[in-house]
Write an enzyme that holds these catalytic residues in place. Structure first.
Site, short mmCIF file in Angstrom:
data_model
loop_
_atom_site.label_atom_id
_atom_site.label_comp_id
_atom_site.label_asym_id
_atom_site.label_seq_id
_atom_site.Cartn_x
_atom_site.Cartn_y
_atom_site.Cartn_z
N LYS A 125 3.55 10.53 8.25
CA LYS A 125 3.27 9.98 9.27
C LYS A 125 3.84 10.22 10.79
O LYS A 125 3.78 11.82 10.95
CB LYS A 125 3.11 8.38 9.17
N ASP A 155 9.14 2.46 0.89
CA ASP A 155 8.47 3.40 1.78
C ASP A 155 8.11 3.27 2.96
O ASP A 155 7.72 2.47 3.58
CB ASP A 155 6.95 3.29 1.24
N PHE A 169 0.86 -1.34 -0.21
CA PHE A 169 0.41 0.09 0.56
C PHE A 169 0.70 1.73 -0.02
O PHE A 169 2.22 1.03 0.98
CB PHE A 169 -0.88 0.45 1.10
N1 PLP Z 1 2.78 4.94 2.82
C1 PLP Z 1 2.29 3.97 3.45
C2 PLP Z 1 2.96 2.20 3.25
C3 PLP Z 1 1.51 3.66 4.19
O1 PLP Z 1 0.68 3.08 5.20
C4 PLP Z 1 0.01 5.53 3.63
C5 PLP Z 1 -0.79 5.47 4.67
O2 PLP Z 1 -1.64 4.84 5.19
C6 PLP Z 1 0.86 5.88 2.52
C7 PLP Z 1 1.66 5.75 1.88
C8 PLP Z 1 -0.28 7.46 2.30
O3 PLP Z 1 -0.46 7.62 2.91
P1 PLP Z 1 -1.25 9.74 3.00
O4 PLP Z 1 -2.13 9.03 3.99
O5 PLP Z 1 -0.26 10.78 4.43
O6 PLP Z 1 -1.45 9.84 1.98
#
Ligand code: PLP
Length: 387
Positions: free
Chosen positions: A246, A217, A132
């Site tokens: 985050k 990521d 994700f």
């Molecule tokens: N990448 C990962 C691993 C995530 O867990 C998330 C959100 O949960 C995102 C990207 C996307 O982040 P945002 O909701 O701040 O756009």
């Protein structure tokens, strides 16, 4: 006013399933709802509130900066941004010394994909099944679960998916047009699956050999969550682009791509209005201060291990597996988690799901052991009731 507030939900363009709980206040790892009921928070604003709620140092830093300067576009210099970037560079993996600042995880992923395309002159990406990466077009295209994409097709072309952990499949998916491989170190949303360090090291080797950039990521795992500042440190792997968001500013909206020296993008081709604003940088600086001063990263490693051990000790036929790293913990169940989440809530624990049968815990890193021990007891009690 009361009547106006009662009608307010009608004005919400609601795209997130509602949990039917209105939260009004937080302190440390505790939250209170509008009826005065208290909860142990194991959601932390989806992993953002690493310092817990209303940490005095963080509140003070934001308040002081708000009284001095909050808006300052990236074309103007700003001392708070400079201080933050210099401080951040002290904790990032060596070789990753330059940072693009933005405001969220998806924006960070989006920027990383663009930077990788420009640097390599190639267009394709390989990502992982169950991965994700966010909900903007590029980030959504790198995301595996069709649920996030189906109704918004067509996605960005050029993304292929391999099983997380399968080096052979990944090697076979790389070709001369591949710009990057994008992976989480611990898959969060996809069910809390910890990447095997050997797999990650082999991916690093394959990428280097093929001239492909490795994008890790760490939007969910970054800034201490897994018991290291960045989860890639567990495997001793340094990516070319590290996506974070985050927890980086303790819950204040902030994201970033931390880039290796060989990354390139011409000036004027990418940017962000809010990215690197002094308020976010003050929150980011305060977050790094508190993580260091209170030893929260090592604490996450220790408390996370104790928490997982206690969860493993629960005698319940509903538990298939306990997974996780540091204070990122998933409980794979044999049943749907939705009713269990509801019961936990009524017993005073806020947790979240990671797929239909995984209960996920992302408590603030300041949480104390008594609270975590209480969570274990409540989980045990609730699971007994369900089977
Ligand atoms: N990448 C990962 C691993 C995530 O867990 C998330 C959100 O949960 C995102 C990207 C996307 O982040 P945002 O909701 O701040 O756009």
């Amino acid at each position: 006013m009361k009547a106006l507030l009662e009608r307010a939900p009608a004005h919400d363009f609601a795209v997130t399933p509602a949990r039917g709980l209105k939260l009004v206040r937080g302190q440390g790892a505790r939250m209170w709802d509008d009826r005065g009921r208290s909860y142990i928070d194991c959601v932390a604003g989806h992993g953002c509130a690493a310092l817990g709620h209303a940490h005095p140092h963080w509140v003070d830093a934001i308040s002081r900066q708000a009284g001095q300067l909050s808006s300052c576009g990236a074309s103007f210099g700003n001392e708070m941004r400079e201080r933050y970037l210099a401080r951040l560079a002290l904790v990032t993996p060596s070789g990753l010394g330059r940072t693009f600042l933005c405001n969220s995880g998806a924006e960070s992923v989006e920027a990383a994909l663009k930077f990788a395309r420009f640097t390599t002159g190639r267009t394709k990406f390989v990502a992982a099944m169950r991965g994700f990466h966010g909900r903007t077009f590029g980030a959504m295209s790198a995301t595996f679960n069709p649920l996030y994409k189906d109704v918004f097709q067509p996605v960005v072309p050029g993304f292929s998916f391999v099983p997380f952990g399968n080096c052979g499949a990944l090697e076979a998916a790389l070709d001369k047009d591949t710009a990057g491989v994008i992976l989480e170190v611990v898959q969060g949303e996809g069910g809390v699956h910890v990447g095997d360090p050997g797999f990650l090291r082999e991916v690093r080797r394959l990428c280097t050999e093929a001239g492909v950039l490795l994008i890790l990521d760490e939007v969910q795992t970054g800034f201490g969550r897994t018991g290291r500042m960045f989860a890639c440190e567990h495997a001793g792997v340094t990516p070319d682009l590290l996506c974070v968001a985050k927890a980086m500013a303790g819950g204040f909206p902030m994201g970033a791509v931390i880039c290796a020296d060989h990354l390139e993008v011409p000036v004027g081709r990418h940017g962000s209005t809010f990215g690197g604003n002094p308020l976010a940088c003050a929150a980011g600086l305060a977050t790094l201060d508190v993580l260091a001063r209170e030893g929260l990263v090592d604490r996450a490693a220790i408390l996370g291990r104790m928490f997982r051990e206690q969860l493993e000790g629960i005698d319940s036929s509903l538990i298939r597996e306990v997974r996780g790293l540091g204070l990122m913990v998933g409980l794979q169940l044999s049943v749907k988690v939705a009713p269990i989440l509801k019961d936990l809530e009524s017993e005073g624990v806020l947790a979240m799901r990671a797929g239909p049968r995984v209960l996920r815990f992302l408590p603030p890193l300041v949480i104390g052991w008594p609270d975590l021990a209480e969570v274990v007891h409540i989980v045990e009690r609730v699971l007994k009731r369900h089977g």
